[in-house]
Design an enzyme around this catalytic site. Structure first.
Site, short mmCIF file in Angstrom:
data_model
loop_
_atom_site.label_atom_id
_atom_site.label_comp_id
_atom_site.label_asym_id
_atom_site.label_seq_id
_atom_site.Cartn_x
_atom_site.Cartn_y
_atom_site.Cartn_z
N ASP A 171 0.93 -1.22 -0.08
CA ASP A 171 -0.24 -0.19 -0.21
C ASP A 171 0.87 1.35 -0.18
O ASP A 171 1.44 1.50 0.95
CB ASP A 171 -0.88 0.00 1.34
CG ASP A 171 -1.85 1.27 1.37
OD1 ASP A 171 -2.85 1.00 0.92
OD2 ASP A 171 -1.48 2.29 1.85
N TYR A 191 3.36 9.76 -0.67
CA TYR A 191 4.39 9.21 0.07
C TYR A 191 5.81 9.30 -0.63
O TYR A 191 7.02 9.13 -0.29
CB TYR A 191 4.20 7.70 0.29
CG TYR A 191 2.87 7.08 0.93
CD1 TYR A 191 2.16 8.08 1.62
CD2 TYR A 191 2.53 5.79 1.03
CE1 TYR A 191 0.93 7.98 2.32
CE2 TYR A 191 1.38 5.47 1.62
CZ TYR A 191 0.27 6.39 2.29
OH TYR A 191 -0.57 6.10 2.93
N LYS A 231 -2.83 5.86 -4.33
CA LYS A 231 -3.71 6.78 -3.82
C LYS A 231 -3.56 8.15 -4.79
O LYS A 231 -2.47 8.47 -4.71
CB LYS A 231 -3.88 7.21 -2.59
CG LYS A 231 -3.83 5.64 -1.72
CD LYS A 231 -3.91 6.11 0.01
CE LYS A 231 -3.48 4.86 0.76
NZ LYS A 231 -1.98 4.55 0.78
N HIS A 271 -7.44 9.77 -1.80
CA HIS A 271 -6.82 9.96 -0.43
C HIS A 271 -7.68 10.33 0.68
O HIS A 271 -7.51 9.75 1.86
CB HIS A 271 -5.42 10.25 -0.63
CG HIS A 271 -4.50 9.85 0.29
ND1 HIS A 271 -3.12 9.80 -0.09
CD2 HIS A 271 -4.46 9.51 1.64
CE1 HIS A 271 -2.28 9.21 1.03
NE2 HIS A 271 -3.22 9.17 2.11
#
Ligand code: A2P
Length: 280
Positions: A48, A53, A78, A111
């Site tokens: 994930d 990120y 996401k 998200h």
């Protein structure tokens, strides 16, 4: 043979591993690559990540070098808040796919709803089209409250397959879980062991249960998620803890132990509030 996670069936007929690796805060390059490689060797099949990120390249490199067939892996990413809205979603997804080195993702999530911006319904409509075009296998949301899910239901005909939310023994989200169960939405827990800010793993009741199974507090909490039918993605970049978090299929919590953990609910979040979280 490597043990893999049990699967859950989503409302679109696809299957998703119930236990996966979260990679928030793992830096791109060596750190995330090592974590994902160790995880896949250990038996994890669900990874994930998210655009925000900033480690999709490392995730992609590790999955390509893992030697495991793409079809056996379940990769989630996401859509970030600033990429919501008509015309923005496809380029954002294509950029994620390019960084991951993939031609589809297994699960794509909005998200955060960022309700003040009023864009999540049109964003959802775009994601539905991208699924029809074959770029995404399953589509879902993250951090959606009941009212946001109700709005999607009212305005579109497609119910999300997954809602990924903050969920741990101190923040159990009972109403949201009930709503999602009734509507066929699989709940997925982020910060499942309470994250670095929480002290869930230092809770005396959890420590006692851990001792009686000769397991760690983290393994007890992960098991609690699994036995509640939740998908769970503990994050770690540490080899020992990545392995430890997957070593949860050889024991079972009793009904009493489950209710002891259920009684730890405090109802307070460690993370951001979806109603007000509105980063661009
Ligand atoms: P590390 O990466 O050094 O292992 P959550 O997924 O609930 O947000 O928790 C993530 C945090 O918990 C990270 O700081 C991670 O640190 C730590 N962590 C992950 N697995 C374990 C474990 N088995 N025991 C203790 N801490 C853990």
């Amino acid at each position: 043979m490597t043990e893999t996670s049990p699967l859950v069936k989503l409302n679109d007929g696809n299957f998703m591993p119930q236990l996966g690796l979260g990679v928030w805060k793992a830096s791109d390059g060596q750190e995330v690559e090592n974590a994902v490689k160790i995880a896949i060797q250990t038996g994890y099949r669900l990874i994930d990540t998210a655009m925000v990120y900033q480690n999709e390249r490392g995730v992609g490199k590790a999955i390509h070098e893992s030697g495991v067939d793409r079809k056996e892996l379940f990769i989630t990413t996401k859509l970030w808040n600033s990429d919501q809205g008509k015309g923005k979603v496809r380029p954002a997804l294509e950029a994620s796919l390019e960084r991951l080195g993939l031609d589809y993702v297994d699960l794509y999530l909005i998200h955060w709803p960022t309700p003040a911006r009023g864009l999540y319904v049109e964003t959802w409509q775009e994601i539905i089209k991208l699924q029809q075009d074959g770029l995404i296998k399953s589509i879902g949301v993250s951090n959606f409250q009941i009212e946001h899910l109700e709005e999607l239901k009212k305005q579109t005909s497609v119910v999300p397959a997954v809602n990924q939310v903050e969920l741990h023994p101190y923040f159990q989200q009972p109403e949201l879980r009930e709503y999602c169960n009734q509507h066929g939405i699989q709940v997925e827990s982020w910060s499942p062991i309470g994250g670095s800010k929480g002290d869930v793993l230092e809770n005396d009741e959890i420590i006692n249960i851990a001792h009686s199974h000769a397991k760690s507090p983290a393994q007890i909490v992960i098991r609690w998620h699994l036995q509640n039918g939740l998908v769970v993605i503990p994050k770690s970049t540490n080899e020992g803890r990545i392995r430890e978090n997957f070593d949860v299929f050889d024991f079972e919590l009793s009904a009493d132990e489950m209710s002891t953990i259920n009684s730890l609910q405090k109802g307070t979040r460690f993370g951001a509030d979806p109603d007000t979280m509105n980063n661009s």
